[in-house]
Design an enzyme around this catalytic site. Structure first.
Site, PDB file in Angstrom:
ATOM      1  N   GLY A  64       0.924  -1.231  -0.010  1.00 38.83           N
ATOM      2  CA  GLY A  64      -0.272   0.066  -0.019  1.00 38.83           C
ATOM      3  C   GLY A  64       0.904   1.208   0.081  1.00 38.83           C
ATOM      4  O   GLY A  64       0.452   2.479   0.456  1.00 38.83           O
ATOM      5  N   GLY A  65       2.052   1.137  -0.627  1.00 35.75           N
ATOM      6  CA  GLY A  65       2.941   2.123  -0.551  1.00 35.75           C
ATOM      7  C   GLY A  65       3.324   2.688   0.956  1.00 35.75           C
ATOM      8  O   GLY A  65       3.505   1.681   1.808  1.00 35.75           O
ATOM      9  N   SER A  78       5.324  -4.957  -2.456  1.00 37.75           N
ATOM     10  CA  SER A  78       4.993  -3.530  -2.915  1.00 37.75           C
ATOM     11  C   SER A  78       5.428  -2.561  -1.770  1.00 37.75           C
ATOM     12  O   SER A  78       6.892  -2.320  -1.614  1.00 37.75           O
ATOM     13  CB  SER A  78       3.644  -3.368  -3.322  1.00 37.75           C
TER      14      SER A  78
END
Length: 553
Positions: free
Chosen positions: A141-142, A227
């Protein structure tokens, strides 16, 4: 790879922050035993007694506090360990996610996001035991969205099938985790730009103190993440003070080579204060701003700062107005993989890689249907718009290396490598150059049959479809891994590789070929699928083509 690897997931972060992908990742992703009957279990840790739930042979303890309050006067400061408690703490429900829009967390019965987010979840095989490998996960989610409670990342199957202990943390995100106040607040706020990372460090210290109570080995801890979680792992891997707290690392689709500098972060701070109509001299007023107003200002600033990455450049933008780790003389004194791999982690094995069709996820969540239907003119227009007169040579290299590829195939492959692959390769090269501990490079080739909404376009090995494979949460046909019957075999391979790397420092899976370490001569890459293969220099021609387009590649 300076301008190239601004490091891996800005578009996903922006899309999730606006809720664009909420319907994608919120779908049911439970492990196969999630609905089995549960019984209460208890464990004693340093801070007090916990009550968890035993389900399907796994003990789960959720929402366990590891840090004290980080609100009010404690905002933007390092978290302190949670105080001991009396009685039995109920750890049968997920804890609070970090402050964000509630549509960007995906746990079952998860509380509303807020500031009281320093909690973690533990999954361990039932029935005692000791000395198990420990796997500490940072969610994606960054740096602005997500939580450790996502059903896609439920640790039950990893714990059950591979006899490991899995830990997942919640930690400060966005403004609360990365607003830099060192310029305005002085020494008391010197580390404020990295508090989201310092929270994870505090959780790793909790693991060292308590994990033996869950059967884990505090001397065998692997940090990993996907991510945005891969980006956090990249940074943790480079922190000298964190080196004693882990032994190995896995970076999934999140290579971070360089990070933001304090001068850029200071500009972001002034932009954020202006959004709240607070003068820099009155910055302390931000300590009293209600959390919903903090979030609203963060989202308003996000809307003003337009990213031009288009899914091409990594997880972190180095431009004012974005949030993420910064160079910090204490916690993070060097860029993670520039100019070299971190010396403090030279003796720690590293796994790093990406998926074959990463960019399909960003096209999907961005509703970019045309990315899948390009003609030759469309391909040239997109690449020329970004790379100018170097685009034709790049297209020729891809067409030569991929006979029969469509214009969309070439576009998505190029975008995937430029966003995730190039940074992963550079990090592996610099790790291998140290000659102290191995680097292992992978590509995930398993093709999901999930389709782009309203079309017959299958998204394939897209960004984030590795999550259910790693955690083996593929029982539901609604995961990002899709509904093909062979997904179970792919998940067994991938989850075994991860767990065995955590156990021994050497990734392996039953019936699959031996995985050789990466070196600059052979560039051995493990291609993970239903049947895995080792391929030397898998994208060599394309890698060399990129080096001409962008010398940093």
């Amino acid at each position: 790879m300076t301008s190239l690897i601004r490091n891996a997931d800005i578009n996903r972060r922006r899309l999730l922050a606006t809720g664009a992908a909420a319907g994608v990742l919120a779908m049911p992703m439970a492990a196969c035993a999630a609905d089995a009957p549960s019984e209460a279990v208890e464990v004693q840790i340093a801070e007090g007694r916990l009550r968890g739930a035993r389900t399907g042979g796994v003990d789960a303890y959720k929402g366990v506090p590891y840090g004290a309050s980080v609100s009010g006067m404690n905002r933007f400061k390092p978290a302190r360990p949670v105080a001991p408690w009396t009685g039995v703490f109920d750890a049968t429900r997920l804890g609070t996610p970090s402050l964000q829009d509630p549509t960007t967390v995906y746990g079952k019965n998860e509380p509303a996001p807020g500031e009281g987010c320093l909690v973690l979840n533990v999954w361990t095989p039932a029935g005692g035991g000791k000395g198990r490998p420990v796997m500490v996960y940072s969610h994606g989610g960054g740096y602005t969205t997500g939580s450790g409670g996502s059903t896609a990342q439920d640790g039950s199957m990893l714990a059950r099938e591979h006899d490991v202990v899995v830990v997942a943390t919640n930690h400060r995100l966005g403004v609360l985790g990365y607003l830099y106040l060192g310029e305005l607040g002085g020494a008391d706020y010197a580390g404020s730009g990295n508090q989201g990372l310092s929270d994870i460090v505090l959780a790793l210290k909790w693991v060292q103190r308590n994990i033996e109570a869950f059967g884990g080995d505090p001397a065998n801890v692997t940090i990993f993440g996907e991510s945005g979680g891969g980006a956090k792992t990249s940074c943790l891997y480079a922190m000298p003070s964190v080196a004693p707290l882990f032994s190995k690392a896995i970076i999934q689709s999140g290579p971070v080579v360089r990070i933001t500098t304090p001068d850029v972060a200071a500009q972001t701070t002034r932009m954020f204060l202006e959004q709240l109509e607070i003068a820099p001299a009155d910055w302390r007023k931000v300590l009293d701003v209600p959390a919903p107003q903090i979030l609203a200002a963060q989202k308003a600033l996000n809307a003003k700062v337009k990213s031009d990455s288009g899914g091409w450049r990594g997880i972190q933008s180095l431009t004012p107005g974005t949030y993420g780790p910064i160079l910090d003389g204490d916690l993070l004194p060097h860029h993670p993989f520039d100019p070299t791999a971190p010396a403090s982690a030279a003796d720690k094995p590293l796994m790093i890689g990406w998926l074959d069709n990463e960019a399909a996820f960003f096209a999907w969540t961005g509703k970019d249907v045309e990315a899948f239907r390009l003609d030759e003119a469309g391909l040239k227009a997109r690449l020329s718009g970004r790379f100018g007169d170097k685009a034709p040579a790049l297209i020729d290299a891809y067409r030569s290396d991929r006979p029969g590829a469509t214009p969309s195939d070439i576009y998505l492959a190029a975008a995937s490598y430029y966003a995730m692959g190039a940074g992963s390769v550079l990090a592996a090269e610099r790790k291998a150059a140290q000659g102290r501990a191995p680097a292992y490079v992978y590509n995930i080739a398993y093709r999901s049959n999930r389709r782009m909404d309203g079309t017959d376009i299958e998204l394939g090995a897209m960004h984030a479809s590795d999550i259910p494979l790693v955690f083996n949460t593929v029982a539901s046909p609604d995961t990002l891994a899709g509904s093909r019957a062979d997904r179970f075999a792919a998940a067994r391979n991938v989850s075994a590789m991860w767990a065995n790397f955590a156990r021994t420092g050497r990734p392996s899976a039953p019936g699959q070929p031996a995985w050789p370490p990466y070196d600059p001569k052979t560039r051995s890459t493990m291609v993970l699928d239903v049947a895995c293969t080792v391929v030397p220099d898998r994208f060599g021609a394309e890698r060399r083509a990129w080096a001409k387009v962008d010398p940093a590649a």
